[in-house]
Design a protein around this motif. Sequence first.
Motif, PDB file in Angstrom:
ATOM      1  N   ARG A 286       0.886  -1.246   0.105  1.00  0.00           N
ATOM      2  CA  ARG A 286      -0.008   0.086  -0.025  1.00  0.00           C
ATOM      3  C   ARG A 286       0.963   1.278   0.008  1.00  0.00           C
ATOM      4  NH1 ARG A 286      -2.603   0.213   4.757  1.00  0.00           N
ATOM      5  NH2 ARG A 286      -3.844   1.724   4.169  1.00  0.00           N
ATOM      6  N   ALA A 287       2.086   1.183   0.763  1.00  0.00           N
ATOM      7  CA  ALA A 287       2.811   2.207   0.756  1.00  0.00           C
ATOM      8  C   ALA A 287       3.683   2.566  -0.542  1.00  0.00           C
ATOM      9  CB  ALA A 287       3.713   2.213   1.861  1.00  0.00           C
ATOM     10  N   LEU A 288       4.000   1.538  -1.118  1.00  0.00           N
ATOM     11  CA  LEU A 288       5.076   1.630  -2.262  1.00  0.00           C
ATOM     12  C   LEU A 288       4.376   1.585  -3.695  1.00  0.00           C
ATOM     13  CD1 LEU A 288       7.963   1.749  -2.956  1.00  0.00           C
ATOM     14  CD2 LEU A 288       7.759  -0.780  -3.097  1.00  0.00           C
ATOM     15  N   CYS A 289       3.365   0.676  -3.943  1.00  0.00           N
ATOM     16  CA  CYS A 289       3.203   0.107  -5.215  1.00  0.00           C
ATOM     17  C   CYS A 289       2.045   0.930  -6.097  1.00  0.00           C
ATOM     18  CB  CYS A 289       2.635  -1.196  -5.276  1.00  0.00           C
ATOM     19  SG  CYS A 289       4.015  -2.467  -4.647  1.00  0.00           S
ATOM     20  N   HIS A 290       2.035   1.266  -7.058  1.00  0.00           N
ATOM     21  CA  HIS A 290       0.820   2.052  -8.013  1.00  0.00           C
ATOM     22  C   HIS A 290      -0.075   1.070  -8.277  1.00  0.00           C
ATOM     23  CE1 HIS A 290       5.106   3.945  -9.177  1.00  0.00           C
ATOM     24  NE2 HIS A 290       4.528   4.803  -8.105  1.00  0.00           N
ATOM     25  N   THR A 291       0.047  -0.055  -8.554  1.00  0.00           N
ATOM     26  CA  THR A 291      -0.891  -1.084  -9.078  1.00  0.00           C
ATOM     27  C   THR A 291      -0.689  -2.561  -8.537  1.00  0.00           C
ATOM     28  OG1 THR A 291      -0.622  -0.052 -11.175  1.00  0.00           O
ATOM     29  CG2 THR A 291      -1.830  -2.142 -11.156  1.00  0.00           C
ATOM     30  N   CYS A 292      -1.710  -3.088  -8.384  1.00  0.00           N
ATOM     31  CA  CYS A 292      -1.485  -4.556  -7.548  1.00  0.00           C
ATOM     32  C   CYS A 292      -2.561  -5.506  -8.616  1.00  0.00           C
ATOM     33  CB  CYS A 292      -2.216  -4.377  -6.109  1.00  0.00           C
ATOM     34  SG  CYS A 292      -2.004  -6.206  -5.431  1.00  0.00           S
ATOM     35  N   THR A 293      -1.975  -6.575  -8.931  1.00  0.00           N
ATOM     36  CA  THR A 293      -2.706  -7.790  -9.501  1.00  0.00           C
ATOM     37  C   THR A 293      -2.613  -8.785  -8.555  1.00  0.00           C
ATOM     38  OG1 THR A 293      -1.898  -7.256 -11.811  1.00  0.00           O
ATOM     39  CG2 THR A 293      -2.308  -9.202 -11.347  1.00  0.00           C
ATOM     40  N   VAL A 294      -3.753  -9.071  -8.333  1.00  0.00           N
ATOM     41  CA  VAL A 294      -4.047 -10.437  -7.135  1.00  0.00           C
ATOM     42  C   VAL A 294      -4.478 -11.589  -7.916  1.00  0.00           C
ATOM     43  CG1 VAL A 294      -5.655 -10.920  -5.186  1.00  0.00           C
ATOM     44  CG2 VAL A 294      -5.191  -8.520  -5.865  1.00  0.00           C
ATOM     45  N   MET A 295      -3.533 -12.601  -7.464  1.00  0.00           N
ATOM     46  CA  MET A 295      -3.896 -14.014  -8.175  1.00  0.00           C
ATOM     47  C   MET A 295      -4.373 -15.139  -7.143  1.00  0.00           C
ATOM     48  SD  MET A 295      -0.471 -14.447 -10.466  1.00  0.00           S
ATOM     49  CE  MET A 295      -1.054 -15.821 -11.165  1.00  0.00           C
ATOM     50  N   ARG A 296      -5.254 -15.989  -7.622  1.00  0.00           N
ATOM     51  CA  ARG A 296      -5.580 -17.172  -6.666  1.00  0.00           C
ATOM     52  C   ARG A 296      -5.819 -18.309  -7.382  1.00  0.00           C
ATOM     53  NH1 ARG A 296     -11.306 -16.077  -4.055  1.00  0.00           N
ATOM     54  NH2 ARG A 296     -10.453 -14.234  -3.912  1.00  0.00           N
ATOM     55  N   GLY A 297      -5.119 -19.326  -7.002  1.00  0.00           N
ATOM     56  CA  GLY A 297      -5.348 -20.427  -7.962  1.00  0.00           C
ATOM     57  C   GLY A 297      -4.870 -20.735  -9.368  1.00  0.00           C
ATOM     58  N   GLY A 298      -3.786 -19.711  -9.341  1.00  0.00           N
ATOM     59  CA  GLY A 298      -3.308 -19.631 -10.784  1.00  0.00           C
ATOM     60  C   GLY A 298      -3.910 -18.712 -11.901  1.00  0.00           C
ATOM     61  N   ARG A 299      -5.095 -18.296 -11.315  1.00  0.00           N
ATOM     62  CA  ARG A 299      -5.748 -17.163 -12.049  1.00  0.00           C
ATOM     63  C   ARG A 299      -5.462 -15.638 -11.576  1.00  0.00           C
ATOM     64  NH1 ARG A 299     -11.317 -20.135 -13.424  1.00  0.00           N
ATOM     65  NH2 ARG A 299     -10.399 -22.117 -14.562  1.00  0.00           N
ATOM     66  N   VAL A 300      -5.856 -14.700 -12.506  1.00  0.00           N
ATOM     67  CA  VAL A 300      -5.874 -13.152 -11.824  1.00  0.00           C
ATOM     68  C   VAL A 300      -7.237 -13.023 -11.477  1.00  0.00           C
ATOM     69  CG1 VAL A 300      -5.936 -10.779 -12.519  1.00  0.00           C
ATOM     70  CG2 VAL A 300      -4.047 -12.381 -13.512  1.00  0.00           C
ATOM     71  N   THR A 301      -7.567 -12.616 -10.306  1.00  0.00           N
ATOM     72  CA  THR A 301      -8.767 -12.405  -9.462  1.00  0.00           C
ATOM     73  C   THR A 301      -9.370 -10.949  -9.541  1.00  0.00           C
ATOM     74  OG1 THR A 301      -8.043 -12.708  -7.383  1.00  0.00           O
ATOM     75  CG2 THR A 301      -8.813 -14.625  -8.448  1.00  0.00           C
ATOM     76  N   GLY A 302      -8.020 -10.120  -9.859  1.00  0.00           N
ATOM     77  CA  GLY A 302      -8.362  -8.549  -9.447  1.00  0.00           C
ATOM     78  C   GLY A 302      -7.282  -7.765  -9.751  1.00  0.00           C
ATOM     79  N   VAL A 303      -7.361  -6.484 -10.141  1.00  0.00           N
ATOM     80  CA  VAL A 303      -6.432  -5.377 -10.281  1.00  0.00           C
ATOM     81  C   VAL A 303      -6.986  -4.236  -9.747  1.00  0.00           C
ATOM     82  CG1 VAL A 303      -4.848  -4.101 -12.041  1.00  0.00           C
ATOM     83  CG2 VAL A 303      -5.545  -6.548 -12.564  1.00  0.00           C
ATOM     84  N   CYS A 304      -6.107  -3.496  -8.882  1.00  0.00           N
ATOM     85  CA  CYS A 304      -6.517  -2.511  -8.053  1.00  0.00           C
ATOM     86  C   CYS A 304      -5.333  -1.272  -7.820  1.00  0.00           C
ATOM     87  CB  CYS A 304      -7.134  -2.809  -6.709  1.00  0.00           C
ATOM     88  SG  CYS A 304      -5.863  -3.646  -5.591  1.00  0.00           S
ATOM     89  N   ASP A 305      -5.743  -0.218  -7.426  1.00  0.00           N
ATOM     90  CA  ASP A 305      -4.760   0.484  -6.812  1.00  0.00           C
ATOM     91  C   ASP A 305      -4.392   0.342  -5.266  1.00  0.00           C
ATOM     92  OD1 ASP A 305      -3.414   2.785  -5.970  1.00  0.00           O
ATOM     93  OD2 ASP A 305      -4.296   4.133  -7.013  1.00  0.00           O
TER      94      ASP A 305
END
Length: 511
Positions: A201-220
């Motif tokens: 939260r302090a460093l990154c501009h974008t976050c891609t979330v993975m679960r079970g080998g798949r992308v489940t979300g992209v957020c700021d």
Amino acid sequence: MMNARLTLTGITKKYPSVVANDGVSLTVQPGEIHAVLGENGAGKSTLMKIIYGAVKPDAGQVLWNGSEVRIANPAAARQLGIAMVFQHFSLFDTLTVTENIALGLPPDTRLDTLAARITETAGQYGLALEPQRHVHTLSVGERQRVEIVRALLTKPQLLILDEPTSVLTPQAVEKLFGTLRQLASEGCSILYISHKLDEIRALCHTCTVMRGGRVTGVCDPRQETAASLSRMMIGADLPHIETRSHTPGPARLVVEGLSLAKSHPFATELHDIGFELHAGEVLGVAGVSGNGQQELLAALSGEDPRAAHDAIRLDGRPVGRFNAARRRDLGLGFVPEERLGRGAVPEMSLANNVLLSHQGPATVGMGMVRFGAINAMAASIISRFGVKAGGPQAAARSLSGGNLQKFIVGREMLRQPKVLVIAQPTWGVDVGAAAQIRGELVALRDAGCAVLVISEELDELFEISDRIMVIAKGRLRAPVPARSVSREQIGLWMSGIDHAGAAGEAQHAEA
């Protein structure tokens, strides 16, 4: 319009027993710090290895600066300008730091010039290294520094970092973040894997979330809370660790006047180490890697039996000259920081790995291994700790780092030790598994066990410790109640600042 630095489309990688990546798409812009978040086994490491050329995808497309590429191997990735710091290190034990780093550089690189560059870069980023040391003499944290410096020396266009702050003080983390922000401002893209949600939260501009080998979300991540990121990652809130006021019981482990000369030229000498660990408490040991933690662990576990016999006492009994097996018989449990090679034998099954710390009538009778018993023990650990594995016969090396750590911790807790000494209990473990391991340690304390936790994760120590002490340059600062000291002060002590007169000041604080 500027091309994306890296674009992945439909990346798929299948193994016989699992789909590691299932149609993964990801875009990283120039100058972007992009987090990849997920549980252990979510597919993050496989995806990073594909980007770095260490693993070939079964399907999908990779675009580098707008052009399609097929990255055949890590050397090709480095030629493109991609550098990676692995969670599990790729270093040769018998070579020096300089020689290891030289392996990824042109063959005409001069080692003396490279050693000077290593010293300069390490100092610039607050990552102390001795270029002439052999890797087999380094702790896990020091090996991670080698990997980070090796990556920074290449001046990459894309830098992949896997858990880069696990060996740093809070002050050094801030310095590293400043460096990463500067690299990003100069156009370097950064893929950042961490289980520390506050860092993301302090460093990154974008976050891609993975679960079970798949992308489940992209957020700021700057717009998210730690709780919301956790829910995206594991589908639930983090378990809450219950704390309680307690009255410590009798001293179970007493260390007094423990001094040890160096066991090899690059070891850290221990100077007059002394403390008491009581039943029903968690005592944390903080310190920057390479300040004597390795040597203290070896002395306490029995791996190094050179201590004076009465310098270490278990329930009042001198054990300084006893080996590890003898100390286990007296109720000592031990979890080392290195999972593969010390905590587990990679090629052996999980069931057979149970025998590393369970050797008694329940598992061995008349010289014969009770295979049914060790299979049942392994199955019990897998079930209780939620270890993702193919069953008791799965090889230890087939597990992700976090799942293997859960198995090793569970194996030791199954022994119900009187004293547990554990090093880096959640290093490289996702937030859900980390919370589970910490909760189990607290439960063990509540059951009357005396728990010594050596960790470079200050948040972890403050969450579960009743008292905290700091080791710096082989000297131990006397314990202080965790509630009476700040993270910043602990960080200063870890750096060796204000270490003189520590014992008297700490005793005053406890009083």
